[in-house]
Design an enzyme around this catalytic site. Structure first.
Site, PDB file in Angstrom:
ATOM      1  N   ASP A  35      20.825-106.099  55.767  1.00  0.00           N
ATOM      2  CA  ASP A  35      21.160-107.093  56.794  1.00  0.00           C
ATOM      3  C   ASP A  35      20.036-107.200  57.825  1.00  0.00           C
ATOM      4  O   ASP A  35      20.183-107.888  58.823  1.00  0.00           O
ATOM      5  CB  ASP A  35      22.487-106.720  57.485  1.00  0.00           C
ATOM      6  CG  ASP A  35      22.500-105.293  57.985  1.00  0.00           C
ATOM      7  OD1 ASP A  35      22.173-104.384  57.196  1.00  0.00           O
ATOM      8  OD2 ASP A  35      22.814-105.079  59.170  1.00  0.00           O
ATOM      9  N   ASN A  58      15.664 -86.196  49.010  1.00  0.00           N
ATOM     10  CA  ASN A  58      14.874 -87.402  49.242  1.00  0.00           C
ATOM     11  C   ASN A  58      14.610 -88.066  47.884  1.00  0.00           C
ATOM     12  O   ASN A  58      13.921 -87.491  47.035  1.00  0.00           O
ATOM     13  CB  ASN A  58      13.567 -86.996  49.925  1.00  0.00           C
ATOM     14  CG  ASN A  58      12.638 -88.178  50.140  1.00  0.00           C
ATOM     15  OD1 ASN A  58      12.891 -89.281  49.668  1.00  0.00           O
ATOM     16  ND2 ASN A  58      11.551 -87.938  50.853  1.00  0.00           N
ATOM     17  N   ASP A  71      17.992 -97.314  55.322  1.00  0.00           N
ATOM     18  CA  ASP A  71      17.722 -97.136  56.753  1.00  0.00           C
ATOM     19  C   ASP A  71      16.502 -97.974  57.133  1.00  0.00           C
ATOM     20  O   ASP A  71      15.465 -97.891  56.476  1.00  0.00           O
ATOM     21  CB  ASP A  71      17.449 -95.657  57.064  1.00  0.00           C
ATOM     22  CG  ASP A  71      18.700 -94.803  56.903  1.00  0.00           C
ATOM     23  OD1 ASP A  71      19.805 -95.370  56.983  1.00  0.00           O
ATOM     24  OD2 ASP A  71      18.560 -93.587  56.699  1.00  0.00           O
ATOM     25  N   LYS A 127      10.808 -98.735  64.211  1.00  0.00           N
ATOM     26  CA  LYS A 127       9.494 -98.553  64.860  1.00  0.00           C
ATOM     27  C   LYS A 127       8.384 -98.480  63.814  1.00  0.00           C
ATOM     28  O   LYS A 127       8.533 -97.791  62.797  1.00  0.00           O
ATOM     29  CB  LYS A 127       9.492 -97.255  65.667  1.00  0.00           C
ATOM     30  CG  LYS A 127      10.418 -97.315  66.871  1.00  0.00           C
ATOM     31  CD  LYS A 127      10.310 -96.037  67.666  1.00  0.00           C
ATOM     32  CE  LYS A 127      11.353 -96.083  68.780  1.00  0.00           C
ATOM     33  NZ  LYS A 127      11.909 -94.791  69.089  1.00  0.00           N
ATOM     34  N   GLU A 163      21.277 -89.110  47.582  1.00  0.00           N
ATOM     35  CA  GLU A 163      21.548 -89.174  49.014  1.00  0.00           C
ATOM     36  C   GLU A 163      20.922 -87.962  49.703  1.00  0.00           C
ATOM     37  O   GLU A 163      21.008 -86.847  49.188  1.00  0.00           O
ATOM     38  CB  GLU A 163      23.076 -89.241  49.246  1.00  0.00           C
ATOM     39  CG  GLU A 163      23.534 -89.073  50.661  1.00  0.00           C
ATOM     40  CD  GLU A 163      22.897 -90.047  51.648  1.00  0.00           C
ATOM     41  OE1 GLU A 163      22.871 -91.263  51.411  1.00  0.00           O
ATOM     42  OE2 GLU A 163      22.416 -89.569  52.689  1.00  0.00           O
ATOM     43  N   ASP A 202      21.769 -95.420  42.200  1.00  0.00           N
ATOM     44  CA  ASP A 202      21.922 -96.007  43.538  1.00  0.00           C
ATOM     45  C   ASP A 202      21.261 -95.054  44.534  1.00  0.00           C
ATOM     46  O   ASP A 202      21.642 -93.891  44.640  1.00  0.00           O
ATOM     47  CB  ASP A 202      23.414 -96.182  43.855  1.00  0.00           C
ATOM     48  CG  ASP A 202      23.640 -96.920  45.160  1.00  0.00           C
ATOM     49  OD1 ASP A 202      22.987 -97.966  45.385  1.00  0.00           O
ATOM     50  OD2 ASP A 202      24.467 -96.456  45.980  1.00  0.00           O
TER      51      ASP A 202
HETATM   52  C1  LIG Z   1      22.509 -97.356  56.039  1.00  0.00           C
HETATM   53  S1  LIG Z   1      23.037 -96.186  54.868  1.00  0.00           S
HETATM   54  C2  LIG Z   1      23.661 -97.247  53.567  1.00  0.00           C
HETATM   55  C3  LIG Z   1      24.637 -96.532  52.706  1.00  0.00           C
HETATM   56  C4  LIG Z   1      25.147 -97.333  51.488  1.00  0.00           C
HETATM   57  N1  LIG Z   1      24.093 -97.615  50.552  1.00  0.00           N
HETATM   58  C5  LIG Z   1      25.849 -98.599  51.900  1.00  0.00           C
HETATM   59  O1  LIG Z   1      25.329 -99.685  51.573  1.00  0.00           O
HETATM   60  O2  LIG Z   1      26.912 -98.525  52.520  1.00  0.00           O
HETATM   61  C6  LIG Z   1      21.517 -95.583  54.164  1.00  0.00           C
HETATM   62  C7  LIG Z   1      21.704 -94.278  53.415  1.00  0.00           C
HETATM   63  O3  LIG Z   1      20.481 -93.902  52.781  1.00  0.00           O
HETATM   64  C8  LIG Z   1      20.288 -92.505  52.934  1.00  0.00           C
HETATM   65  N2  LIG Z   1      18.840 -92.255  52.776  1.00  0.00           N
HETATM   66  C9  LIG Z   1      17.858 -92.639  53.624  1.00  0.00           C
HETATM   67  N3  LIG Z   1      16.650 -92.274  53.159  1.00  0.00           N
HETATM   68  C10 LIG Z   1      16.878 -91.668  51.954  1.00  0.00           C
HETATM   69  C11 LIG Z   1      16.025 -91.066  50.986  1.00  0.00           C
HETATM   70  N4  LIG Z   1      14.701 -91.056  51.133  1.00  0.00           N
HETATM   71  N5  LIG Z   1      16.593 -90.535  49.880  1.00  0.00           N
HETATM   72  C12 LIG Z   1      17.948 -90.546  49.717  1.00  0.00           C
HETATM   73  N6  LIG Z   1      18.800 -91.092  50.608  1.00  0.00           N
HETATM   74  C13 LIG Z   1      18.273 -91.645  51.706  1.00  0.00           C
HETATM   75  C14 LIG Z   1      20.828 -92.228  54.316  1.00  0.00           C
HETATM   76  O4  LIG Z   1      21.118 -90.875  54.548  1.00  0.00           O
HETATM   77  C15 LIG Z   1      22.077 -93.120  54.330  1.00  0.00           C
HETATM   78  O5  LIG Z   1      23.196 -92.452  53.811  1.00  0.00           O
END
Ligand SMILES: C[S@@+](CC[C@H](N)C(=O)[O-])C[C@H]1O[C@@H](n2cnc3c(N)ncnc32)[C@H](O)[C@@H]1O
Length: 209
Positions: free
Chosen positions: A149, A87, A113, A117, A60, A35
Site C-alpha cells: 500500500d 531473514n 516493511d 528512510k 518470517e 511467501d
Molecule cells: C508489514 S508485515 C506484512 C505481513 C503479511 N505479509 C501481510 O501481508 O499481512 C511484513 C512482515 O515481513 C517480515 N519481514 C521483514 N523483513 C523480512 C526478512 N528479511 N525476512 C523475513 N521476514 C521479513 C516482518 O517481520 C513482518 O512480519
C-alpha cells in the site's frame, strides 16, 4: 509486539537448517509457493487448507510468530505447509537451500516493511542483488508477486525487479489466478486492513523468462 526487526542485525546471521521437501511435505511433488514476510502465517494457513494441491513455505524474521505457527501446523496436522524462521534473503541465498528456488513455482512479497528512510533502504527485503540471485536460481516461468500500500515502495520494488532483464511483467488481466497459488484471491491480514481503510493497493506479477 515490535513490528520492525532489522534484518541486517547479527542476530539473523545464523540460518535455521531446512529439511528436504520430502521431509517438509506429505507430497513433495506438488507445486510449491514461498511467501516472504508471512508474519503469523494466517494467510498461508487459509491457503494451505483451501488448496491441498499446493505446498506452501512461509518465511518470517520474527521468531515468536514462527514458533507459534509451527506449533499450529503440528496441532492441526497440516501436511502442505512449512514455516522457516530468519531473514529470507539469507535463507534463500544459502547454498544448502538452493533446492527451494529450484522447485518453487511462485514467490510472494505481500506488504513488505517499507523502511521509509533512505539510509534504511538496505533493510528492505527486495534488493537488486537478491533479485539478481533469484533470476539466476529460479526456473523459467516461475512467478514473483509483489503487493503493497506504499507507492514509493512499490516504485522501488517494481524498478528493482524490472531492471533485471530475466523478469517480464505480466498483465493482470491476462493472468489466470485459478491456476495460481491463490486461486480464490484470499487476502493477507495487511491487505484486509488496507481494504477496510480504503487505501490503495499497488501490485504486480513478474515471470522469469
Ligand atoms: C508489514 S508485515 C506484512 C505481513 C503479511 N505479509 C501481510 O501481508 O499481512 C511484513 C512482515 O515481513 C517480515 N519481514 C521483514 N523483513 C523480512 C526478512 N528479511 N525476512 C523475513 N521476514 C521479513 C516482518 O517481520 C513482518 O512480519
Amino acid at each position: 509486539m515490535r513490528q520492525h526487526v532489522n534484518p541486517l542485525s547479527k542476530n539473523f546471521d545464523e540460518i535455521e537448517k531446512i529439511p528436504s521437501l520430502i521431509k517438509m511435505f506429505d507430497d513433495s511433488k506438488l507445486n510449491l509457493h514461498v511467501d516472504i514476510g508471512c508474519a503469523a502465517g494466517e494467510f498461508l494457513f487459509n491457503l494451505a487448507l483451501d488448496n491441498t494441491n499446493w505446498n506452501y513455505i512461509g518465511m518470517e524474521i520474527r521468531e515468536r510468530l514462527v514458533e507459534t505457527a509451527k506449533l499450529k501446523v503440528r496441532e492441526k496436522e497440516i501436511k502442505n505447509l512449512f514455516f522457516v524462521f530468519g531473514n529470507a534473503n539469507k535463507i534463500l541465498n544459502d547454498f544448502q537451500n538452493k533446492f527451494i528456488l529450484k522447485s518453487v513455482k511462485s514467490i510472494s512479497f505481500n506488504f513488505p516493511d517499507p523502511w521509509f528512510k533512505k539510509r534504511h533502504y538496505k533493510r528492505r527485503v527486495i534488493q537488486p542483488e537478491f533479485i539478481n540471485y533469484l533470476s539466476n536460481s529460479l526456473q523459467k516461468e516461475s512467478l514473483i508477486f509483489i503487493k503493497t500500500d506504499v507507492k514509493d515502495l512499490f516504485d522501488y520494488m517494481d524498478f528493482t525487479i524490472s531492471s533485471n532483464l530475466n523478469f517480464k511483467k505480466i498483465d493482470k488481466k491476462d493472468f489466470n489466478y485459478s491456476e495460481s497459488f491463490n486461486p480464490k484471491k484470499l487476502q493477507t491480514n495487511r491487505e484486509k486492513y488496507v481494504i477496510f481503510n480504503q487505501l490503495d493497493i499497488f501490485e504486480r506479477i513478474y515471470m522469469k523468462i
